[in-house]
Design a protein around this motif. Structure first.
Motif, PDB file in Angstrom:
ATOM      1  N   UNK A 139      43.082  46.200  36.171  1.00 21.24           N
ATOM      2  CA  UNK A 139      42.530  47.440  36.744  1.00 21.24           C
ATOM      3  C   UNK A 139      43.503  48.554  36.383  1.00 21.24           C
ATOM      4  N   UNK A 140      42.969  49.778  36.168  1.00 22.89           N
ATOM      5  CA  UNK A 140      43.869  50.883  35.787  1.00 22.89           C
ATOM      6  C   UNK A 140      44.990  51.076  36.805  1.00 22.89           C
ATOM      7  N   UNK A 141      44.678  50.777  38.080  1.00 22.33           N
ATOM      8  CA  UNK A 141      45.660  51.068  39.130  1.00 22.33           C
ATOM      9  C   UNK A 141      46.891  50.170  39.062  1.00 22.33           C
ATOM     10  N   UNK A 142      46.818  49.110  38.267  1.00 23.71           N
ATOM     11  CA  UNK A 142      48.001  48.242  38.238  1.00 23.71           C
ATOM     12  C   UNK A 142      49.190  48.915  37.559  1.00 23.71           C
ATOM     13  N   UNK A 143      48.905  49.963  36.778  1.00 25.76           N
ATOM     14  CA  UNK A 143      50.022  50.725  36.180  1.00 25.76           C
ATOM     15  C   UNK A 143      50.567  51.782  37.150  1.00 25.76           C
ATOM     16  N   UNK A 144      49.943  51.872  38.320  1.00 23.72           N
ATOM     17  CA  UNK A 144      50.372  52.895  39.281  1.00 23.72           C
ATOM     18  C   UNK A 144      50.826  52.279  40.599  1.00 23.72           C
ATOM     19  N   UNK A 145      50.013  51.330  41.110  1.00 26.25           N
ATOM     20  CA  UNK A 145      50.286  50.763  42.433  1.00 26.25           C
ATOM     21  C   UNK A 145      51.677  50.116  42.489  1.00 26.25           C
ATOM     22  N   UNK A 146      52.521  50.647  43.294  1.00 29.37           N
ATOM     23  CA  UNK A 146      53.880  50.115  43.421  1.00 29.37           C
ATOM     24  C   UNK A 146      54.785  50.500  42.260  1.00 29.37           C
ATOM     25  N   UNK A 147      54.177  50.984  41.174  1.00 29.07           N
ATOM     26  CA  UNK A 147      54.971  51.320  39.987  1.00 29.07           C
ATOM     27  C   UNK A 147      55.685  52.665  40.192  1.00 29.07           C
ATOM     28  N   UNK A 186      45.739  38.038  41.991  1.00 30.57           N
ATOM     29  CA  UNK A 186      45.564  38.981  40.881  1.00 30.57           C
ATOM     30  C   UNK A 186      46.729  39.971  40.830  1.00 30.57           C
ATOM     31  N   UNK A 187      46.506  41.100  40.136  1.00 32.12           N
ATOM     32  CA  UNK A 187      47.610  42.059  39.941  1.00 32.12           C
ATOM     33  C   UNK A 187      48.095  42.649  41.255  1.00 32.12           C
ATOM     34  N   UNK A 188      47.145  42.868  42.188  1.00 31.94           N
ATOM     35  CA  UNK A 188      47.521  43.502  43.451  1.00 31.94           C
ATOM     36  C   UNK A 188      48.417  42.573  44.280  1.00 31.94           C
ATOM     37  N   UNK A 189      48.029  41.279  44.311  1.00 33.48           N
ATOM     38  CA  UNK A 189      48.850  40.299  45.026  1.00 33.48           C
ATOM     39  C   UNK A 189      50.253  40.248  44.438  1.00 33.48           C
TER      40      UNK A 189
END
Lengths: 428, 251
Positions: free
Chosen positions: A120-128, A24-27
């Motif tokens: 997930x909302x965090x995909x715009x933040x995590x690692x970004x 998914x997005x996190x991977x």
């Protein structure tokens, strides 16, 4: 070439037991980070940004063991503050010791719960935000964290939170090595306080990415534990919107090695960002505050207030920058870094920087090193105040401006009493 | 009360002798004034009594009610009842005036085995005493002496003295930097503290302070020694004739 090869070898050894897994997005974000990290390699003391702090113990394969610390009967920092407590033991979340992560107006999700999820909302933040923070200075240890951290929380405040969220990082294994990655989003008009306390592990590599939307307010207060031998490298990446407030305060008492990086962008107009720290150290204490404050919006205000009290050969480092981008008019930037050297063996290394591309701004920076004011000490003693109490009063006075950055008076008082305790234990 | 015998003092770091055998006895309830030209050692005497670092006592003694002062830490001297009103009160940024006063009062009470004052009692007493010295609550909240005018600093010294209720008060050029009204206010503050059990040593350049704080004895100090002692008339003599005659006479 030799250096590049060495960096690659170090990276291979450091990540041998780690895996940039997940789907998914996190991977995807993790794999992207692993690729970015492979291109960067891990830092060495020869990197300009690590000139005053040797990253070797942070980049080597296994952590240097750190003895466990017994705080005796002293209650943990923030113990008296009513909060949603989330407990980590050696970097691993322990639901059994934690509160039910339920808080009105706040979503609290463990990183593992979103593995495999597509949106997930965090995909715009995590690692970004971490990726944005790599320019102009590379921060490979943050990228390492993004690629390999499996512990941490995704927290979104949609309203004003009634209570703080409190992370408690316990250290119970002498050889623990922790990677913790939090993402925090404060929606427009919402407000949240995040507390952090504890050493986390023998070695901890941390990232906290924070998006503070327009008109939102975020308070961050942390204490890094009293373990003498623990090593920590932490990163806060924050993006602050229009009219938003970001405040972060760090108390560091003891610890063998601490590098706290904060990368903050004021992207909207009228934003406010304050970062502050009080660090007190004795002997093998190396404490590094590295701050990069970027002004992009109009009329933003930023403050960096860092105070260090050093004794018996302790070393303090401050690298602080204010970058005012073209068009960021009416910027009000302030930076102060000061050390109080309680003896002749300690040292403070400071590199304050201003880079300004707008013509209507107010920016100042100052850096000082000094000893206790003997005249003030005598004045207090002449009024009957015992020398050790007088010294403690003067040291607290020195730290007052940093502690003053904590808005909540109860929390500030807690921090103040910890510092008083530390000073009493370190009379000389 | 205070007995100084044959006190010799030099600077610790250099071979400069400042006091060359000071003898002075101050009885309970007495007010003594020391006058003298610049560099005669007046301020040094006050610092040595209070225990400031940087001075070396090479001979002599100073006792307060029979207790040897010179062997005590500055805070022990304060607890024993000595108070020095500084010529230049020290600014302490970051320490609130109220915190400072309360820490000092309670430290001394503790050292004397008395119970510490509660926050409420302390506040009541300090407000009352501050009022008579025209020190407003804003000044009490500010950091110690920071941003205070010359007059405010000296009034703050007297407030500390009033709160600490010492037995032996040494006033080092308390009149310097004061206008006429401020001098009157400070003097009234001092006079209010005069009683049978409390003694004063007033160090000054000018007779005018002694119009307000009337001394029982006046001493003239020159080149590290007391060269002449007398009653209040001695101060008037200095005011009229200067020190030249007295210095010549002493030689």
């Amino acid at each position: 070439m030799a250096l590049a090869q060495a960096k690659t070898d170090t990276l291979r050894a450091r990540t041998a037991d780690l895996s940039a897994g997940g789907s998914g997005w996190l991977g995807a974000a993790r794999r992207d980070a692993a690729a970015r990290l492979a291109a960067m390699g891990l830092p060495t003391k020869r990197d300009e940004y690590w000139r005053y702090t040797d990253p070797a113990s942070l980049t080597q394969a296994a952590p240097i063991p750190a003895a466990l610390f017994d705080a005796g009967d002293e209650a943990p920092v923030f113990d008296g503050i009513e909060a949603v407590k989330l407990v980590f033991v050696d970097g691993v979340f322990d639901a059994g010791q934690s509160d039910d992560p339920a808080l009105a107006g706040v979503e609290i999700t463990h990183l593992s719960a979103v593995d495999g999820v597509d949106i997930h909302w965090a995909r715009d933040i995590y690692g970004v935000l971490e990726t944005r923070g790599q320019i102009p200075v590379q921060r490979p240890l943050a990228t390492l964290n993004t690629a390999y951290a499996t512990e941490g929380f995704l927290i979104r405040a949609t309203a004003k939170a009634e209570r703080p969220v409190s992370f408690i990082y316990l250290h119970q294994s002498e050889t623990s090595d922790a990677l913790i990655h939090h993402c925090i989003k404060i929606d427009q008009g919402a407000e949240l306080t995040v507390l952090e306390n504890g050493p986390a592990a023998a070695r901890v590599t941390k990232v906290m990415e924070v998006e503070v939307a327009d008109g939102a307010r975020f308070h961050h207060i942390r204490a890094q534990g009293r373990d003498h031998e623990r090593r920590a490298v932490t990163h806060v990446f924050a993006r602050v919107g229009a009219g938003a407030l970001f405040k972060s305060f760090t108390l560091t008492a003891n610890g063998c090695l601490t590098r706290n990086e904060q990368v903050i962008e004021l992207v909207g107009d009228d934003g406010v960002a304050h970062v502050a720290g009080a660090a007190v150290g004795d002997g093998t204490f190396h404490h590094d505050d590295t701050v990069f404050m970027t002004h992009e919006g109009l009329r933003c205000e930023s403050r960096q207030v860092f105070k260090k009290v050093l004794m018996n050969g302790a070393v303090g480092v401050f690298q602080g920058k204010i970058l005012v981008k073209p068009g960021a008019q009416k910027t009000d930037g302030y930076q102060i870094s000061q050390s109080l050297l309680l003896d002749g063996d300690s040292q403070f290394l400071a590199k304050p920087e201003l880079e300004i591309y707008a013509d209507d701004v107010k920016c100042s920076h100052g850096s000082t090193s000094g000893a206790i004011d003997e005249t003030a000490l005598f004045y207090l003693q002449s009024r009957g105040v015992p020398k050790r109490v007088a010294q403690s009063l003067l040291v607290l006075a020195f730290l007052a401006e940093a502690i003053g950055e904590i808005e909540d008076e109860t929390i500030a008082e807690d921090i103040r009493s910890r510092l008083e305790g530390w000073l009493q234990r370190h009379e000389h | 009360m205070l007995e100084i015998k044959n006190l010799h003092v030099k600077l610790e770091e250099e071979d400069k002798v400042i006091l060359r055998g000071v003898d002075l006895t101050i009885g309970a309830g007495e007010v003594h004034a020391i006058m003298g030209p610049n560099g005669s050692g007046k301020s040094t005497l006050s610092y040595v009594l209070a225990g400031r670092e940087g001075y070396e006592v090479t001979e002599g003694s100073a006792t307060l009610e029979g207790e040897e002062l010179l062997e005590m830490e500055p805070e022990e001297r304060a607890a024993a009842g000595l108070f020095l009103a500084f010529q230049y009160p020290v600014e302490i940024p970051g320490v609130g005036n109220m915190t400072f006063l309360r820490t000092a009062v309670n430290a001394q009470r503790k050292a004397r085995g008395e119970e510490e004052l509660s926050a409420g009692d302390f506040l009541k007493i300090v407000r009352e005493k501050a009022k008579t010295l025209k020190i407003d609550s804003e000044m009490l909240k500010r950091p110690v002496n920071v941003g205070f005018s010359g007059g405010e600093k000296k009034r703050n010294e007297i407030l500390q003295m009033a709160m600490l209720e010492p037995k032996m008060c040494v006033l080092d050029e308390t009149d310097s930097g004061l206008d006429v009204d401020a001098m009157k206010l400070v003097s009234e503050g001092v006079n209010a503290l005069r009683d049978q059990g409390r003694s004063f040593l007033v160090i000054t350049h000018y007779q005018r302070l002694l119009d307000h704080i009337k001394p029982d004895f006046v001493h003239i100090m020159a080149a590290g020694r007391i060269i002449k002692s007398g009653g209040p008339e001695l101060a008037l003599e200095v005011e009229t004739n200067g020190y030249a005659d007295l210095l010549a006479e002493a030689q």
